[in-house]
Design a protein around this motif. Structure first.
Motif, PDB file in Angstrom:
ATOM      1  N   VAL A 281      47.010  24.798  37.437  1.00 21.27           N
ATOM      2  CA  VAL A 281      47.534  24.610  38.804  1.00 21.27           C
ATOM      3  C   VAL A 281      48.420  23.372  38.777  1.00 21.27           C
ATOM      4  O   VAL A 281      47.933  22.246  38.820  1.00 21.27           O
TER       5      VAL A 281
ATOM      6  N   TYR B  18      41.739  20.369  29.043  1.00 20.77           N
ATOM      7  CA  TYR B  18      40.859  19.371  29.643  1.00 20.77           C
ATOM      8  C   TYR B  18      40.946  18.109  28.794  1.00 20.77           C
ATOM      9  O   TYR B  18      40.241  17.939  27.826  1.00 20.77           O
TER      10      TYR B  18
ATOM     11  N   HIS C 158      45.362  29.251  32.055  1.00 21.62           N
ATOM     12  CA  HIS C 158      45.888  29.103  33.413  1.00 21.62           C
ATOM     13  C   HIS C 158      45.900  27.632  33.802  1.00 21.62           C
ATOM     14  O   HIS C 158      45.280  26.798  33.126  1.00 21.62           O
TER      15      HIS C 158
ATOM     16  N   ARG D 232      43.554  20.898  49.174  1.00 19.39           N
ATOM     17  CA  ARG D 232      43.197  22.283  48.850  1.00 19.39           C
ATOM     18  C   ARG D 232      41.813  22.251  48.220  1.00 19.39           C
ATOM     19  O   ARG D 232      41.507  21.329  47.448  1.00 19.39           O
TER      20      ARG D 232
ATOM     21  N   ASN E 196      36.766  22.564  43.023  1.00 16.91           N
ATOM     22  CA  ASN E 196      37.835  21.587  42.777  1.00 16.91           C
ATOM     23  C   ASN E 196      38.409  21.148  44.107  1.00 16.91           C
ATOM     24  O   ASN E 196      38.756  21.989  44.943  1.00 16.91           O
TER      25      ASN E 196
ATOM     26  N   LEU F  14      45.827  20.710  37.982  1.00 16.48           N
ATOM     27  CA  LEU F  14      44.771  21.096  37.036  1.00 16.48           C
ATOM     28  C   LEU F  14      45.449  21.569  35.761  1.00 16.48           C
ATOM     29  O   LEU F  14      46.294  22.460  35.801  1.00 16.48           O
TER      30      LEU F  14
ATOM     31  N   PHE G  17      49.919  28.627  41.053  1.00 14.47           N
ATOM     32  CA  PHE G  17      48.988  28.931  39.969  1.00 14.47           C
ATOM     33  C   PHE G  17      49.799  29.540  38.831  1.00 14.47           C
ATOM     34  O   PHE G  17      50.663  30.390  39.065  1.00 14.47           O
TER      35      PHE G  17
ATOM     36  N   THR H 223      35.480  28.137  41.852  1.00 14.49           N
ATOM     37  CA  THR H 223      35.430  29.190  40.836  1.00 14.49           C
ATOM     38  C   THR H 223      33.963  29.487  40.557  1.00 14.49           C
ATOM     39  O   THR H 223      33.172  28.585  40.280  1.00 14.49           O
TER      40      THR H 223
ATOM     41  N   ILE I 274      32.178  25.844  40.029  1.00 12.94           N
ATOM     42  CA  ILE I 274      32.915  24.581  39.948  1.00 12.94           C
ATOM     43  C   ILE I 274      33.829  24.549  41.158  1.00 12.94           C
ATOM     44  O   ILE I 274      34.634  25.463  41.362  1.00 12.94           O
TER      45      ILE I 274
ATOM     46  N   HIS J  40      44.159  25.443  30.754  1.00 11.58           N
ATOM     47  CA  HIS J  40      42.839  25.648  30.137  1.00 11.58           C
ATOM     48  C   HIS J  40      42.448  27.118  30.223  1.00 11.58           C
ATOM     49  O   HIS J  40      43.095  27.919  30.907  1.00 11.58           O
TER      50      HIS J  40
ATOM     51  N   SER K 157      37.540  33.327  42.064  1.00  8.79           N
ATOM     52  CA  SER K 157      38.128  32.063  42.494  1.00  8.79           C
ATOM     53  C   SER K 157      38.549  32.173  43.959  1.00  8.79           C
ATOM     54  O   SER K 157      39.269  33.104  44.331  1.00  8.79           O
TER      55      SER K 157
ATOM     56  N   ASP L 202      38.690  29.397  30.735  1.00 10.13           N
ATOM     57  CA  ASP L 202      37.262  29.256  31.055  1.00 10.13           C
ATOM     58  C   ASP L 202      36.462  30.174  30.155  1.00 10.13           C
ATOM     59  O   ASP L 202      36.377  31.377  30.413  1.00 10.13           O
TER      60      ASP L 202
ATOM     61  N   ASN M 247      39.163  24.683  45.978  1.00 11.20           N
ATOM     62  CA  ASN M 247      39.030  25.923  45.218  1.00 11.20           C
ATOM     63  C   ASN M 247      37.612  26.005  44.666  1.00 11.20           C
ATOM     64  O   ASN M 247      37.060  25.016  44.191  1.00 11.20           O
TER      65      ASN M 247
ATOM     66  N   TYR N  38      41.504  19.274  45.620  1.00 12.90           N
ATOM     67  CA  TYR N  38      42.846  18.822  45.251  1.00 12.90           C
ATOM     68  C   TYR N  38      43.478  18.067  46.416  1.00 12.90           C
ATOM     69  O   TYR N  38      43.536  18.600  47.538  1.00 12.90           O
TER      70      TYR N  38
ATOM     71  N   ARG O  96      35.918  15.845  35.060  1.00 13.74           N
ATOM     72  CA  ARG O  96      36.952  16.848  35.123  1.00 13.74           C
ATOM     73  C   ARG O  96      38.257  16.166  34.813  1.00 13.74           C
ATOM     74  O   ARG O  96      39.034  15.823  35.673  1.00 13.74           O
TER      75      ARG O  96
ATOM     76  N   ARG P 184      31.014  31.689  38.631  1.00 16.55           N
ATOM     77  CA  ARG P 184      30.814  32.284  37.313  1.00 16.55           C
ATOM     78  C   ARG P 184      29.416  32.854  37.150  1.00 16.55           C
ATOM     79  O   ARG P 184      28.450  32.247  37.611  1.00 16.55           O
TER      80      ARG P 184
HETATM   81  O1  LIG Z   1      42.151  25.779  41.503  1.00 18.13           O
HETATM   82  C1  LIG Z   1      42.367  26.867  40.964  1.00 18.13           C
HETATM   83  O2  LIG Z   1      42.991  27.770  41.520  1.00 18.13           O
HETATM   84  C2  LIG Z   1      41.876  27.123  39.561  1.00 18.13           C
HETATM   85  C3  LIG Z   1      40.596  26.438  39.208  1.00 18.13           C
HETATM   86  C4  LIG Z   1      40.196  26.702  37.801  1.00 18.13           C
HETATM   87  O3  LIG Z   1      40.923  27.258  37.038  1.00 18.13           O
HETATM   88  C5  LIG Z   1      38.867  26.287  37.304  1.00 18.13           C
HETATM   89  O4  LIG Z   1      38.095  25.648  38.042  1.00 18.13           O
HETATM   90  O5  LIG Z   1      38.545  26.615  36.171  1.00 18.13           O
END
Ligand SMILES: O=C(O)CCC(=O)C(=O)O
Ligand SMILES: [Fe+2]
Length: 378
Positions: free
Chosen positions: A272, A355, A270, A323, A203, A211, A237, A327, A201, A214, A228, A216, A325, A205, A367, A329
């Motif tokens: 953001v 979410y 966690h 920004r 992101n 964010l 964070f 993640t 995923i 939530h 990440s 994961d 990011n 920003y 999202r 998985r």
């Molecule tokens: O942007 C981040 O540092 C966290 C992203 C995140 O937690 C996620 O995509 O599940």
């Protein structure tokens, strides 16, 4: 600090989320852990890596320093949580930034714009945005946003379904090979050999994005870490506990930093709350120009290619206020397969109610924790 700030009906996590998201007056950032300062304060500890898991050649092939040069940290009270403070070789971040902006949003990958635009319109997000972003801002009235500036998320591999909060074997496209390699090498260095990047995923920003809170947990094997990668502007964070209301620890995520959530920290809440504006403009040489000026010459067979000046003009303009990011998985454990659809619960919404509700062109999906306004975020 958290306890004294708790107001009626608000738990410690939500209160700190709002605290760091606040613009006026700006929040006091003195309690934010900064791993770029090394073993600073009493919260940060050093984490040992597997120095033999990754050859120097394999590391440099994806733009990473030799593992012995990585600086890895943890936090007291969060076993399995690891930050590798920017392990990228000087000048190699631009390649990954360009992948995030130019390559990964391309079909067959899925992005937020697909939800309310036709395939023709989302066909070439980079191409449709690059010229505008390359030219200096005209400085007059508000210019319309480019598609790249409207991009909020991209999914890779097993495409995450935001409604059901599940992955499915029926919605899979090949995971990008370069990112698969990068992820495998980071995981191996962090002590997790055999990691398979199966879902991603990304992101995107903008300066006022956040964010929500939530966890994961949709992946089927939680013994595999979550990786990440952060690029562009720094973020704050928040890492909480196993309960949504547990008070979190605030930390900076800087460009190039890689986070590994594993073991007892794999399923922690966690969020953001804030994107900072701390990259100088234009972005520093280490991030931008070194590769082009030949300080680092990608070896033969290296995945990391030079980023042309033309492309970097677009990327650097974008990350001046943004920004990105990723993640990454692993969804299935070794030998594991997806359960029969009839036995799958249709939502794990309970613990992931960070979410929240969203609204993109009338469709309830997306999202939706990703918010430009404080009130709709939490
Ligand atoms: O942007 C981040 O540092 C966290 C992203 C995140 O937690 C996620 O995509 O599940
Ligand atoms: Fe997350």
């Amino acid at each position: 600090m958290a306890a004294s700030m708790v107001e009626h009906g608000e738990d410690a996590f939500r209160t700190l989320f709002r605290f760091y998201r606040r613009k006026h007056p700006p929040p006091d950032l003195r309690n934010v852990v900064d791993f770029s300062k090394g073993l600073d304060g009493d919260k940060v500890l050093s984490v040992s890596l597997d120095l033999t898991a990754v050859s120097d050649g394999a590391a440099s092939g994806v733009g990473l320093r030799p593992v012995r040069e990585w600086r890895a940290f943890g936090l007291h009270g969060y076993p399995g949580f690891i930050i590798i403070a920017n392990p990228f070789l000087q000048g190699c971040q631009p390649f990954w930034v360009r992948q995030c902006l130019k390559m990964y949003p391309q079909k067959p990958n899925v992005c937020n714009l697909d939800m309310h635009m036709s395939p023709v319109d989302t066909d070439d997000i980079w191409g449709k945005s690059a010229n505008v972003l390359r030219s200096p801002p005209c400085g007059k009235k508000k210019e319309p946003k480019t598609l790249l500036e409207k991009l909020r998320w991209v999914t890779l591999g097993y495409h995450y379904n935001w409604n059901t909060k599940t992955y499915s074997p029926d919605h899979y496209t090949p995971f990008p090979a370069d990112l698969h390699s990068l992820s495998g090498l980071i995981a191996a260095g962090a002590g997790f050999p055999g990691f398979h990047a199966e879902a991603g995923i990304l992101n995107y920003y903008r300066s006022d994005s956040s964010l929500g809170i939530h966890v994961d947990e949709s992946e089927l094997d939680h013994t595999r870490p979550l990786l990440s990668f952060c690029f562009g502007q720094s973020a704050i964070f928040l890492l909480g506990g196993t309960r949504r209301e547990d008070p979190p620890t605030a930390m900076y995520m800087h460009s190039g930093d890689v986070m590994v959530m594993s073991g007892q920290s794999r399923l922690l809440y966690h969020a953001v709350p804030r994107i900072l504006q701390d990259l100088p403009s234009p972005p520093p040489a280490g991030l931008g120009t070194a590769l082009r000026t030949g300080q680092v010459s990608p070896e033969q067979g290296s995945l990391v290619e030079e980023v042309s000046e033309e492309d970097w003009a677009v990327c650097s303009r974008y990350i001046q206020s943004s920004r990105v990011n990723m993640t990454i998985r692993q969804v299935l454990g070794p030998g594991q397969s997806f359960p029969d659809i009839r036995t799958t619960k249709d939502s794990d919404a309970g613990p992931t109610d960070g979410y929240g509700e969203g609204d993109t062109g009338g469709q309830k999906r997306r999202r939706s924790n990703y918010s430009e306004t404080e009130s709709s975020n939490t």
